[in-house]
Design a protein around this motif. Structure first.
Motif, PDB file in Angstrom:
ATOM      1  N   ASN A  52       2.045  -1.976  -6.066  1.00  0.00           N
ATOM      2  CA  ASN A  52       2.068  -1.826  -4.601  1.00  0.00           C
ATOM      3  C   ASN A  52       2.632  -0.476  -4.156  1.00  0.00           C
ATOM      4  O   ASN A  52       2.961  -0.289  -2.988  1.00  0.00           O
TER       5      ASN A  52
ATOM      6  N   ASP B 201      10.047  -6.146  -6.639  1.00  0.00           N
ATOM      7  CA  ASP B 201       9.143  -5.688  -5.570  1.00  0.00           C
ATOM      8  C   ASP B 201       9.335  -4.196  -5.330  1.00  0.00           C
ATOM      9  O   ASP B 201       8.365  -3.482  -5.037  1.00  0.00           O
ATOM     10  N   LEU B 202      10.590  -3.770  -5.415  1.00  0.00           N
ATOM     11  CA  LEU B 202      10.936  -2.364  -5.191  1.00  0.00           C
ATOM     12  C   LEU B 202      11.686  -1.862  -6.421  1.00  0.00           C
ATOM     13  O   LEU B 202      12.567  -2.554  -6.941  1.00  0.00           O
TER      14      LEU B 202
ATOM     15  N   LYS C  71       5.084  -5.503  -9.801  1.00  0.00           N
ATOM     16  CA  LYS C  71       4.655  -5.457  -8.400  1.00  0.00           C
ATOM     17  C   LYS C  71       5.008  -4.107  -7.780  1.00  0.00           C
ATOM     18  O   LYS C  71       4.260  -3.581  -6.940  1.00  0.00           O
ATOM     19  N   ALA C  72       6.156  -3.557  -8.181  1.00  0.00           N
ATOM     20  CA  ALA C  72       6.589  -2.274  -7.623  1.00  0.00           C
ATOM     21  C   ALA C  72       5.557  -1.187  -7.887  1.00  0.00           C
ATOM     22  O   ALA C  72       5.224  -0.389  -6.996  1.00  0.00           O
TER      23      ALA C  72
ATOM     24  N   ASN D 211       5.479   0.948  -4.803  1.00  0.00           N
ATOM     25  CA  ASN D 211       6.843   0.813  -4.296  1.00  0.00           C
ATOM     26  C   ASN D 211       7.893   1.255  -5.322  1.00  0.00           C
ATOM     27  O   ASN D 211       8.955   0.643  -5.450  1.00  0.00           O
TER      28      ASN D 211
ATOM     29  N   SER E 160      13.684  -9.012   5.206  1.00  0.00           N
ATOM     30  CA  SER E 160      12.594  -8.793   4.254  1.00  0.00           C
ATOM     31  C   SER E 160      12.719  -9.752   3.071  1.00  0.00           C
ATOM     32  O   SER E 160      13.817 -10.129   2.665  1.00  0.00           O
TER      33      SER E 160
ATOM     34  N   LYS F  88      11.595  -8.851   0.147  1.00  0.00           N
ATOM     35  CA  LYS F  88      11.475  -7.966  -1.011  1.00  0.00           C
ATOM     36  C   LYS F  88      12.801  -7.882  -1.773  1.00  0.00           C
ATOM     37  O   LYS F  88      13.864  -7.790  -1.175  1.00  0.00           O
ATOM     38  N   ASN F  89      12.702  -7.901  -3.100  1.00  0.00           N
ATOM     39  CA  ASN F  89      13.877  -7.677  -3.931  1.00  0.00           C
ATOM     40  C   ASN F  89      13.743  -6.331  -4.642  1.00  0.00           C
ATOM     41  O   ASN F  89      12.660  -5.734  -4.641  1.00  0.00           O
TER      42      ASN F  89
END
Length: 318
Positions: A285, A251-252, A281-282, A287, A192, A194-195
């Protein structure tokens, strides 16, 4: 006639003497058997000492919820647990009157522990400073997890539990299942792009965790990429602001709510999902993940908790 009576008399004396000798011999054998049936012990090398521990101890006092989690899964009898505080809900049976209350995690009831007269006491980091006092009561071992080498430390603890309680097969099976699930998660996380950022919500403050930290196995073992490689490793987390979270823009976002298990009230969502975090972004989205604080904060390092921790992170990697 007199001669016959004399012979019988001598024979009777000889029989009596032989019987006495046999009895003494048997008594001697019993003593040897008693010596040979003394309790078997095992030497446990742990962080604080080297301790001689009885095999299959019958009365065990446990101060680490990760070890309690493991003993519960193995079906090992426990005599006392610290009930003056929060016990993970999946271990709630240990809050009942069937088990002795040995105080709190940081304030043990030494008088009650001495009254139980345990065969073994198991502690971890929160009780480490009181090791000498525990050791005066019964053999005491420290089985806390070293977060800088989480899986190695965890497995060492599990194997030690297996050796003490003759549960090696069950331990090997449980660890094999965990290894298999981690391998699958690591492969997925590594593939992935994603970080992630891990934070602990504590009242109105937040702390960030990176590699080699208390919750760093998400990066170190599970393979999820950290958004910030420079987070200082510490037990309580690196103090950060929500401006920091926005600037890192993960991202997460993984959140562990300390208040939910210590104060009994969950306020993390209200605290975390503010106007600054809404720019990440988390958040955009969907997340942001609120990890189960019972597994992550209270009972990490157990056969059940580690398996559940893997499942939780696996569900976030899509």
């Amino acid at each position: 006639m007199k001669k016959s009576i004399y012979v019988l008399f001598i024979a009777a004396i000889l029989l009596f003497t032989a019987a006495c000798g046999s009895t003494e011999e048997n008594e001697g054998s019993s003593d040897v058997e008693k010596e040979n049936t003394s309790p078997e012990t095992i030497t446990v090398k742990h962080e604080l000492d080297e301790t001689e521990v009885p095999k299959n101890p019958q009365k065990v006092v446990v101060f680490d919820f990760g070890i309690l989690d493991t003993l519960d899964k193995l079906g090992v009898n426990v005599a006392g647990v610290p009930q003056s505080g929060t016990i993970p809900s999946y271990l709630e049976k240990y809050a009942s009157d069937e088990y002795e209350n040995v105080g709190g995690l940081k304030e043990p009831d030494f008088e009650k522990i001495a009254e139980i007269n345990p065969d073994l006491i198991i502690i971890s980091g929160r009780q480490a400073e009181l090791y000498d006092q525990f050791s005066e009561i019964a053999p005491t071992i420290h089985l806390g997890v070293d977060t800088t080498r989480y899986m190695d430390s965890f497995k060492e603890n599990m194997n030690m539990v297996g050796d003490i309680f003759d549960k090696q097969e069950e331990i090997e099976s449980g660890l094999a299942d965990i290894d298999e699930s981690i391998a699958a998660l690591h492969e997925k996380a590594s593939a992935s792009d994603k970080n992630a950022l891990i934070i602990l919500a504590n009242d109105d403050k937040i702390g960030a965790y990176g590699t080699n930290s208390r919750f760093g196995l998400i990066h170190d073992v599970f393979g999820v990429k950290p958004v910030d490689e420079s987070i200082e490793a510490s037990t309580h987390g690196m103090n950060v602001s929500f401006e920091y979270v926005m600037e890192q823009d993960p991202d997460l976002l993984y959140v562990i709510d300390r208040g939910a298990v210590v104060g009994g009230e969950s306020s993390a969502k209200q605290l975390v999902e503010n106007q600054l975090v809404e720019n990440t972004k988390a958040f955009k989205n969907d997340n942001i993940y609120y990890l189960d604080p019972e597994y992550w904060y209270l009972s990490g390092g157990g056969l059940q908790s580690v398996a559940e921790m893997v499942k939780e992170i696996d569900a976030t990697i899509k």
